[in-house]
Design a protein around this motif. Structure first.
Motif, PDB file in Angstrom:
ATOM      1  N   TYR A   4       9.156   8.977  -5.539  1.00 25.25           N
ATOM      2  CA  TYR A   4       8.724   7.936  -6.468  1.00 25.25           C
ATOM      3  C   TYR A   4       7.208   7.995  -6.608  1.00 25.25           C
ATOM      4  O   TYR A   4       6.488   7.974  -5.613  1.00 25.25           O
ATOM      5  CB  TYR A   4       9.167   6.560  -5.982  1.00 25.25           C
ATOM      6  N   MET A   5       6.742   8.063  -7.847  1.00 13.65           N
ATOM      7  CA  MET A   5       5.316   8.192  -8.128  1.00 13.65           C
ATOM      8  C   MET A   5       4.552   6.924  -7.738  1.00 13.65           C
ATOM      9  O   MET A   5       5.142   5.852  -7.587  1.00 13.65           O
ATOM     10  CB  MET A   5       5.108   8.457  -9.627  1.00 13.65           C
ATOM     11  N   PRO A   6       3.223   7.041  -7.615  1.00  9.87           N
ATOM     12  CA  PRO A   6       2.406   5.843  -7.383  1.00  9.87           C
ATOM     13  C   PRO A   6       2.623   4.795  -8.475  1.00  9.87           C
ATOM     14  O   PRO A   6       2.934   5.123  -9.625  1.00  9.87           O
ATOM     15  CB  PRO A   6       0.978   6.392  -7.424  1.00  9.87           C
ATOM     16  N   CYS A   7       2.470   3.539  -8.095  1.00 10.90           N
ATOM     17  CA  CYS A   7       2.655   2.430  -9.027  1.00 10.90           C
ATOM     18  C   CYS A   7       1.589   1.377  -8.739  1.00 10.90           C
ATOM     19  O   CYS A   7       0.753   1.553  -7.854  1.00 10.90           O
ATOM     20  CB  CYS A   7       4.054   1.836  -8.876  1.00 10.90           C
ATOM     21  N   LYS A   8       1.614   0.294  -9.502  1.00  9.67           N
ATOM     22  CA  LYS A   8       0.686  -0.816  -9.277  1.00  9.67           C
ATOM     23  C   LYS A   8       1.486  -2.069  -8.954  1.00  9.67           C
ATOM     24  O   LYS A   8       2.470  -2.373  -9.634  1.00  9.67           O
ATOM     25  CB  LYS A   8      -0.183  -1.048 -10.514  1.00  9.67           C
ATOM     26  N   GLU A  22       2.423   1.668  -3.495  1.00  9.26           N
ATOM     27  CA  GLU A  22       1.416   2.019  -4.503  1.00  9.26           C
ATOM     28  C   GLU A  22       0.993   3.485  -4.400  1.00  9.26           C
ATOM     29  O   GLU A  22       0.609   4.095  -5.400  1.00  9.26           O
ATOM     30  CB  GLU A  22       0.199   1.109  -4.375  1.00  9.26           C
ATOM     31  N   LYS A  23       1.073   4.055  -3.207  1.00  8.08           N
ATOM     32  CA  LYS A  23       0.703   5.465  -3.027  1.00  8.08           C
ATOM     33  C   LYS A  23       1.825   6.415  -3.428  1.00  8.08           C
ATOM     34  O   LYS A  23       1.599   7.602  -3.639  1.00  8.08           O
ATOM     35  CB  LYS A  23       0.328   5.720  -1.564  1.00  8.08           C
ATOM     36  N   GLY A  24       3.054   5.874  -3.520  1.00  9.81           N
ATOM     37  CA  GLY A  24       4.212   6.715  -3.803  1.00  9.81           C
ATOM     38  C   GLY A  24       4.976   7.003  -2.527  1.00  9.81           C
ATOM     39  O   GLY A  24       4.376   7.189  -1.464  1.00  9.81           O
ATOM     40  N   LYS A  62       0.825  -1.211   0.000  1.00  9.98           N
ATOM     41  CA  LYS A  62       0.000   0.000   0.000  1.00  9.98           C
ATOM     42  C   LYS A  62       0.858   1.260   0.000  1.00  9.98           C
ATOM     43  O   LYS A  62       0.552   2.240  -0.689  1.00  9.98           O
ATOM     44  CB  LYS A  62      -0.936  -0.010   1.208  1.00  9.98           C
TER      45      LYS A  62
END
Length: 240
Positions: free
Chosen positions: A169-173, A159-161, A156
């Motif tokens: 670091y940007m959000p990811c999946k 995924e939020k960054g 989690k």
């Protein structure tokens, strides 16, 4: 394949220069505004001027610029290969591959020495710029093997960054595929990004494979192998 828009021979002058020289689109504009570019013998001052790549003669700094035959390659970079044409301390590098060592096409999708997987190559500067511009957010997919399982909290957070070592670091999946095996999709490409993200969670990356860039998949390639991109793959990236 003649280029991204294979059905057209007329393109804007700045795009023609960016595709057939080392200039970026912005640098091509500057060259035109500085009266360094001639079209059929006439100095051109507008980047929006159209060029017929089959018939017109374009000169930059009194040097003829030919329309290159465009090449678009997918490559499975093996582990223990530098993503560079320059050798360092006897390590293998891109120049060790026959398809690359003579023409040295530009590439997008640098991978660190111990990572493996998909890198895209092209002599089409416009295409490479599309891949590299962060604002286009072209997804890059990875298989990641870790020494320990990531917790739900870890996933989690990532995924939020996150911010780690002063880098955002940007959000990811992230999807868990099996024990200590994950699919991670990024929308940016910072140096050692996934390894740093896993380090942030107190774990280590055991193996990292890039499997996809946009719609281009690694599937069907073995380490060290190449293939030509399909027209649909090229068009999808070009039209981002």
């Amino acid at each position: 394949m003649a280029g991204i828009k294979t059905e057209l021979t007329k393109v804007r002058l700045n795009k023609f220069l960016a595709s057939n020289t080392s200039l970026s689109r912005r640098k091509a504009d500057e060259a035109i505004f500085s009266h360094r570019v001639r079209l059929n013998g006439t100095i051109i001052s507008s980047p929006a001027t159209y060029v017929d790549s089959n018939n017109d003669e374009v000169m930059l700094d009194n040097r003829l610029i030919a329309s290159k035959t465009k090449e678009y390659l997918a490559f499975y970079k093996p582990k223990a290969v530098l993503t560079s044409y320059k050798r360092e301390k006897e390590k293998r590098c891109l120049s060790d591959f026959d398809e690359l060592k003579r023409k040295k096409p530009a590439y997008s999708g640098r991978l660190d020495y111990n990572s493996e997987g998909l890198i895209l190559f092209s002599n089409d500067g416009y295409f490479i710029q599309k891949l590299q511009k962060p604002k286009n957010k072209i997804p890059k997919e990875y298989l990641v093997y870790t020494d320990e399982n990531l917790s739900e909290t870890d996933i989690k957070l990532l995924e939020k960054g996150i911010t780690f070592n002063v880098i955002n670091y940007m959000p990811c999946k992230i999807s868990k595929l099996a024990d200590r095996k994950y699919r991670i999709v990024l929308y940016e490409g910072k140096n050692r990004q996934i390894r740093n993200m896993i380090d942030y969670c107190g774990k280590k990356t055991r193996r990292l494979i890039r499997t996809k860039i946009g719609s281009v998949e690694l599937k069907g390639l073995n380490p060290g192998e190449f293939r030509q991109l399909t027209k649909n793959e090229i068009m999808e990236i070009a039209n981002v």
